[in-house]
Design a protein around this motif. Structure first.
Motif, PDB file in Angstrom:
ATOM      1  N   ILE A 124       2.057   2.039  -0.581  1.00 36.76           N
ATOM      2  CA  ILE A 124       2.669   0.726  -0.338  1.00 36.76           C
ATOM      3  C   ILE A 124       3.673   0.811   0.812  1.00 36.76           C
ATOM      4  N   HIS A 125       4.446   1.914   0.854  1.00 39.14           N
ATOM      5  CA  HIS A 125       5.384   2.082   1.961  1.00 39.14           C
ATOM      6  C   HIS A 125       4.638   2.154   3.293  1.00 39.14           C
ATOM      7  N   PHE A 126       3.513   2.854   3.308  1.00 40.54           N
ATOM      8  CA  PHE A 126       2.724   2.958   4.540  1.00 40.54           C
ATOM      9  C   PHE A 126       2.172   1.593   4.948  1.00 40.54           C
ATOM     10  N   MET A 127       1.706   0.794   3.972  1.00 34.70           N
ATOM     11  CA  MET A 127       1.202  -0.546   4.283  1.00 34.70           C
ATOM     12  C   MET A 127       2.291  -1.444   4.846  1.00 34.70           C
ATOM     13  N   LEU A 128       3.516  -1.324   4.295  1.00 32.42           N
ATOM     14  CA  LEU A 128       4.627  -2.124   4.816  1.00 32.42           C
ATOM     15  C   LEU A 128       5.055  -1.633   6.199  1.00 32.42           C
ATOM     16  N   LYS A 129       4.949  -0.334   6.417  1.00 34.70           N
ATOM     17  CA  LYS A 129       5.401   0.233   7.685  1.00 34.70           C
ATOM     18  C   LYS A 129       4.512  -0.216   8.836  1.00 34.70           C
ATOM     19  N   ILE A 130       3.201  -0.213   8.613  1.00 30.28           N
ATOM     20  CA  ILE A 130       2.275  -0.610   9.685  1.00 30.28           C
ATOM     21  C   ILE A 130       1.998  -2.110   9.661  1.00 30.28           C
ATOM     22  N   LYS A 131       2.666  -2.823   8.737  1.00 34.20           N
ATOM     23  CA  LYS A 131       2.537  -4.272   8.606  1.00 34.20           C
ATOM     24  C   LYS A 131       1.095  -4.700   8.343  1.00 34.20           C
ATOM     25  N   PHE A 132       0.456  -3.960   7.435  1.00 33.82           N
ATOM     26  CA  PHE A 132      -0.898  -4.318   7.013  1.00 33.82           C
ATOM     27  C   PHE A 132      -0.765  -5.275   5.826  1.00 33.82           C
ATOM     28  N   HIS A 133      -0.748  -6.590   6.133  1.00 27.80           N
ATOM     29  CA  HIS A 133      -0.405  -7.597   5.141  1.00 27.80           C
ATOM     30  C   HIS A 133      -1.620  -8.364   4.628  1.00 27.80           C
ATOM     31  N   TYR A 134      -2.825  -7.914   4.935  1.00 23.18           N
ATOM     32  CA  TYR A 134      -3.993  -8.694   4.561  1.00 23.18           C
ATOM     33  C   TYR A 134      -4.663  -8.205   3.278  1.00 23.18           C
ATOM     34  N   LEU A 135      -4.135  -7.184   2.670  1.00 23.66           N
ATOM     35  CA  LEU A 135      -4.690  -6.647   1.427  1.00 23.66           C
ATOM     36  C   LEU A 135      -3.597  -6.647   0.367  1.00 23.66           C
ATOM     37  N   PRO A 136      -3.787  -7.337  -0.754  1.00 18.55           N
ATOM     38  CA  PRO A 136      -2.770  -7.315  -1.819  1.00 18.55           C
ATOM     39  C   PRO A 136      -2.551  -5.895  -2.337  1.00 18.55           C
ATOM     40  N   GLU A 137      -1.318  -5.623  -2.728  1.00 28.56           N
ATOM     41  CA  GLU A 137      -0.991  -4.295  -3.226  1.00 28.56           C
ATOM     42  C   GLU A 137      -1.815  -3.936  -4.455  1.00 28.56           C
ATOM     43  N   SER A 138      -2.097  -4.912  -5.300  1.00 29.36           N
ATOM     44  CA  SER A 138      -2.870  -4.635  -6.509  1.00 29.36           C
ATOM     45  C   SER A 138      -4.252  -4.093  -6.164  1.00 29.36           C
ATOM     46  N   LEU A 139      -4.908  -4.695  -5.156  1.00 35.32           N
ATOM     47  CA  LEU A 139      -6.226  -4.206  -4.750  1.00 35.32           C
ATOM     48  C   LEU A 139      -6.136  -2.816  -4.127  1.00 35.32           C
ATOM     49  N   ALA A 140      -5.094  -2.576  -3.333  1.00 37.90           N
ATOM     50  CA  ALA A 140      -4.931  -1.253  -2.725  1.00 37.90           C
ATOM     51  C   ALA A 140      -4.759  -0.181  -3.798  1.00 37.90           C
ATOM     52  N   ILE A 141      -4.017  -0.496  -4.863  1.00 39.72           N
ATOM     53  CA  ILE A 141      -3.803   0.481  -5.935  1.00 39.72           C
ATOM     54  C   ILE A 141      -5.092   0.698  -6.728  1.00 39.72           C
ATOM     55  N   VAL A 142      -5.882  -0.369  -6.939  1.00 42.68           N
ATOM     56  CA  VAL A 142      -7.178  -0.211  -7.609  1.00 42.68           C
ATOM     57  C   VAL A 142      -8.082   0.714  -6.801  1.00 42.68           C
ATOM     58  N   PHE A 143      -8.129   0.520  -5.481  1.00 45.03           N
ATOM     59  CA  PHE A 143      -8.949   1.388  -4.629  1.00 45.03           C
ATOM     60  C   PHE A 143      -8.445   2.829  -4.684  1.00 45.03           C
ATOM     61  N   LEU A 144      -7.114   3.015  -4.712  1.00 41.33           N
ATOM     62  CA  LEU A 144      -6.568   4.365  -4.827  1.00 41.33           C
ATOM     63  C   LEU A 144      -6.977   5.002  -6.153  1.00 41.33           C
ATOM     64  N   GLY A 145      -6.892   4.223  -7.250  1.00 43.14           N
ATOM     65  CA  GLY A 145      -7.322   4.749  -8.542  1.00 43.14           C
ATOM     66  C   GLY A 145      -8.793   5.129  -8.535  1.00 43.14           C
ATOM     67  N   ALA A 146      -9.614   4.329  -7.854  1.00 42.05           N
ATOM     68  CA  ALA A 146     -11.044   4.649  -7.771  1.00 42.05           C
ATOM     69  C   ALA A 146     -11.272   5.942  -6.990  1.00 42.05           C
ATOM     70  N   LEU A 147     -10.526   6.130  -5.896  1.00 42.79           N
ATOM     71  CA  LEU A 147     -10.669   7.374  -5.124  1.00 42.79           C
ATOM     72  C   LEU A 147     -10.238   8.587  -5.942  1.00 42.79           C
ATOM     73  N   VAL A 148      -9.125   8.433  -6.689  1.00 50.43           N
ATOM     74  CA  VAL A 148      -8.686   9.544  -7.543  1.00 50.43           C
ATOM     75  C   VAL A 148      -9.724   9.815  -8.628  1.00 50.43           C
ATOM     76  N   GLY A 149     -10.340   8.759  -9.166  1.00 45.69           N
ATOM     77  CA  GLY A 149     -11.383   8.942 -10.164  1.00 45.69           C
ATOM     78  C   GLY A 149     -12.592   9.678  -9.608  1.00 45.69           C
ATOM     79  N   MET A 150     -12.952   9.365  -8.373  1.00 46.22           N
ATOM     80  CA  MET A 150     -14.059  10.095  -7.731  1.00 46.22           C
ATOM     81  C   MET A 150     -13.722  11.570  -7.557  1.00 46.22           C
ATOM     82  N   PHE A 151     -12.472  11.853  -7.186  1.00 47.03           N
ATOM     83  CA  PHE A 151     -12.056  13.252  -7.044  1.00 47.03           C
ATOM     84  C   PHE A 151     -12.061  13.971  -8.388  1.00 47.03           C
ATOM     85  N   MET A 152     -11.646  13.268  -9.452  1.00 44.10           N
ATOM     86  CA  MET A 152     -11.603  13.882 -10.778  1.00 44.10           C
ATOM     87  C   MET A 152     -12.991  14.208 -11.300  1.00 44.10           C
TER      88      MET A 152
END
Length: 563
Positions: A124-152
C-alpha cells in the motif's frame, strides 16, 4: 484525470486467470465442522499417542493379553455419561496430549499472517508513493494473497495447509468486531440519523428481498435440474449469506469523486447494517432446519423465524445501546482525565463487552457492537480526555485496517486453500439472481422511500446503489460456517468465493466508469460546487488523518450545501 481504457479489461482478465487457477489447484478439502468430523479431527493426535501407549502396555506384561475382550464389557449410559463428563472437565482443566505441538503450529500461523500483513503495508505504501490510484487497496491485497497462495502450493502441504487455513471462528470473534465498531464509532452521525428510516428499509427489507430472490431462485432451478440441487434450507441459507454486501471499493470511489452525501450515506449505512442483518438471517434459517423443528409446520416455522429475527435484531441493538450508555455514565461521574491509560483500558473493555454478552445469550454480537459504537461516539466520546479521544480514533482505525487486510489476505489465499468444485451453472445463475435481487431491492424501495423523503433519491443514485452491491469476506466466512455435508459445503464455498471475486473485481472496477458515464449524461441543474480533488481509490489515503468527531456529529448534507 482520465482512467486508462484497458483497466477494466485487465481486471476481468485477472479474475478469469484466478478462477482458472482455482479450478485446477490441488490441496486439502475444507474441514467439515459437523460434530462427528470435528471430534475426529481434534482427536487425531491423541489417538496416535494412545496407540503408542497401547503398544507399550502390551509389551510390559502378559496380563493385558489375558484380559477379556472389550466388546464383552457392558457400559451403562450413566457410566458413559459420567466418563464423558469427567473427560470434558479434565480436558478443560488440563491441556490435551499434544497441545504443545498445536501451540507451535498456531504460532507459525500467527507469524505467517503477520508476515503477509507486513507485505500488505509495504504494498500500500508503494502504491501511494507512485500514485497508483486506479486499483482499490482491497483488490491489491486479494491479488497479493493469491500470489502468496500460489507460492505456498510449492511447499509441503502438511506444513502449509494449517497455517493458511481461514478460521471462521477467528473471523467472527477477532477480525470482524473492530471493523464493525470502527464503522459505527467514526460514523457521520448527522447524515446517518437523518437517513435512518431509508437505511433501515434498505438494510432489513432489502436484504430479505435479496435473500428470497436468490434462495428461491436457486431452489427452483435445482428442482428443474438446471443448477446443482440444494434443499430448501441450503438454498435459503446460501441466499441469505450471499446477500451481505461489502462496498469497500465503491465507498473509496465515492470519497474520491466527492459524491452527494446522501448517496454516500445510503450505501455506507446500508452496508454496515446489512452485514448484521445477513448474519442474523443466515443463523435463523439454519436454526429453523434443526431436528427439533422437524415436527413444526412450514407456516409456524416462518412465523417463528420472523419472530426470532426481530428478537435478535432489537435485542442485540438494546444490549449495545445499554452498554454504551453505561460507559457514558461511568466516565461522566468517574474522573479518569489524569489517567489516560486507565481510561483507554476501560473503553476497550466496554467495546468488547456487548459483543461477548450478545453472543453468549445467542443474539448477534455484530449488531450489538455496531450500535455500541454509534452511541459511544455520540455520548461517551465527549466524556473522554482529549488524549484518549485521539487514541481511540486512531487505535480503532488501525485495528480496523489490520483486520480488513487480514480478511482480504485470507480471501486471496482461499483461491488455493482447497480443491474447489466449480458448478458453472450455479455460479452463473447465482450472479444473475444476485443482480436481479439487488434490482428488486433498490428500485422499488427507493420509490417507496421517496414518498416520505424531502431529499429525493434520484434515478442516477438508484443505478449506482444497484451497481455497488459488491459481496465481500463476510459472505465467504458465513459459507465456511455452514454445517452441511462435505460435497454441498465445497460447492457453496467455491460458488461464494467466485461470486465475491467477480463482484469485487468487475463491479468494483466498473463503478468509476459507470459514475463518469452517468455524470456526463446527467444535467447540471442539481450539481453543487465541488472542490477539485485528485481521484484516488486508496482508503488509507482518504482516512489517514484524524477526523474531528464534533464536526462529524454536527454537519449534515443540508449544512454542507449551505457552506
Amino acid at each position: 484525470m482520465r482512467i486508462p481504457g484497458k483497466f477494466l479489461q485487465m481486471t476481468i482478465s485477472i479474475f478469469l486467470l484466478l478462477v482458472a487457477c482455482a479450478w485446477c489447484s490441488p490441496g486439502e478439502p475444507p474441514p467439515n465442522v459437523t460434530g462427528k468430523d470435528k471430534e475426529a479431527d481434534t482427536n487425531k493426535e491423541p489417538a496416535a499417542v494412545g496407540a503408542d501407549i497401547t503398544e507399550v502396555s502390551e509389551e510390559a506384561g502378559e496380563t493385558a493379553t489375558t484380559q477379556p475382550s472389550v466388546s464383552n464389557i457392558t457400559v451403562t449410559p450413566e457410566a458413559e455419561f459420567k466418563n464423558s463428563t469427567e473427560e470434558t472437565i479434565e480436558s478443560i482443566v488440563l491441556p490435551d496430549v499434544g497441545s504443545a505441538a498445536k501451540e507451535h503450529s498456531s504460532s507459525l500461523a500467527i507469524f505467517f499472517l503477520l508476515f503477509v500483513l507486513i507485505l500488505c503495508i509495504f504494498l500500500i505504501h508503494f502504491m501511494l508513493k507512485i500514485k497508483f490510484h486506479y486499483l482499490p487497496e482491497s483488490l491489491a491485497i486479494v491479488f497479493l494473497g493469491a500470489l502468496v497462495g500460489m507460492f505456498m502450493m510449492a511447499l509441503p502441504e502438511a506444513e502449509t495447509k494449517r497455517t493458511e487455513a481461514f478460521s471462521p471462528t477467528m473471523f467472527f470473534l477477532v477480525l470482524l468486531p473492530p471493523i464493525i465498531f470502527e464503522s459505527g464509532y467514526n460514523l457521520h452521525k448527522g447524515n446517518f440519523f437523518q437517513n435512518i428510516g431509508s437505511i433501515m428499509v434498505f438494510a432489513i427489507l432489502g436484504t430479505a428481498i435479496s435473500a428470497l430472490v436468490v434462495g428461491g431462485g436457486v431452489y427452483l432451478l435445482g428442482l428443474a435440474d438446471v443448477v446443482y440441487r440444494l434443499n430448501f434450507i441450503q438454498s435459503f441459507a446460501f441466499g441469505s449469506l450471499i446477500s451481505a454486501v461489502d462496498p469497500v471499493a465503491t465507498l473509496a470511489i465515492f470519497q474520491a469523486l466527492d459524491v452527494e452525501p446522501i448517496l454516500n450515506m445510503l450505501v455506507f449505512g446500508e452496508s454496515i447494517l446489512n452485514d448484521a442483518v445477513a448474519i442474523v438471517l443466515t443463523t435463523t434459517i439454519i436454526e429453523s432446519g434443526g431436528p427439533e423443528m422437524a415436527d413444526i409446520g412450514v407456516l409456524s416455522q416462518m412465523m417463528g423465524g420472523i419472530t426470532r429475527f426481530f428478537g435478535v435484531f432489537f435485542g442485540s441493538a438494546a444490549i449495545g445501546t445499554l452498554v454504551a450508555m453505561t460507559s457514558s455514565l461511568v466516565l461522566k461521574h468517574i474522573d479518569l482525565y489524569t489517567n489516560p491509560s486507565l481510561e483507554f483500558a476501560l473503553m476497550l473493555c466496554f467495546i468488547y463487552t456487548p459483543y461477548a454478552l450478545a453472543e453468549g445469550v445467542h443474539l448477534s454480537g455484530i449488531m450489538a457492537i455496531l450500535f455500541c459504537g454509534v452511541v459511544m461516539s455520540h455520548y461517551t466520546h465527549y466524556n473522554l480526555s482529549p488524549v484518549t479521544q485521539i487514541t481511540m480514533q486512531q487505535t480503532m482505525r488501525t485495528l480496523s485496517f489490520a483486520c480488513e487486510s487480514s480478511i482480504f489476505i485470507y480471501l486471496g489465499l482461499g483461491i488455493f486453500s482447497f480443491p474447489h468444485r466449480v458448478e458453472l451453472s450455479l455460479v452463473i445463475w447465482s450472479l444473475v439472481l444476485i443482480l436481479l435481487g439487488r434490482a428488486l431491492n433498490i428500485f422499488p424501495l427507493s420509490l417507496l422511500c421517496n414518498k416520505f423523503r424531502s431529499h429525493q433519491i434520484t434515478k442516477r443514485m438508484m443505478v449506482i446503489m444497484w451497481f455497488s452491491g459488491l459481496r465481500g469476506a463476510i459472505a465467504y466466512a458465513l459459507s465456511l460456517h455452514l454445517e452441511f455435508d462435505e460435497e454441498t459445503r465445497t460447492v457453496l464455498v467455491t460458488t461464494t468465493l467466485i461470486v465475491v471475486l467477480f463482484t469485487t473485481i468487475v463491479l468494483g472496477g466498473g463503478t468509476m466508469p459507470l459514475m463518469k458515464y452517468l455524470e456526463s449524461r446527467g444535467s447540471s441543474k442539481n450539481s453543487r460546487r465541488r472542490r477539485k480533488k485528485d481521484i484516488t481509490l486508496s482508503k488509507t489515503c482518504e482516512f489517514g488523518s484524524a477526523i474531528d468527531s464534533e464536526l462529524l456529529a454536527e454537519l449534515t448534507e443540508e449544512e454542507l450545501e449551505q457552506s
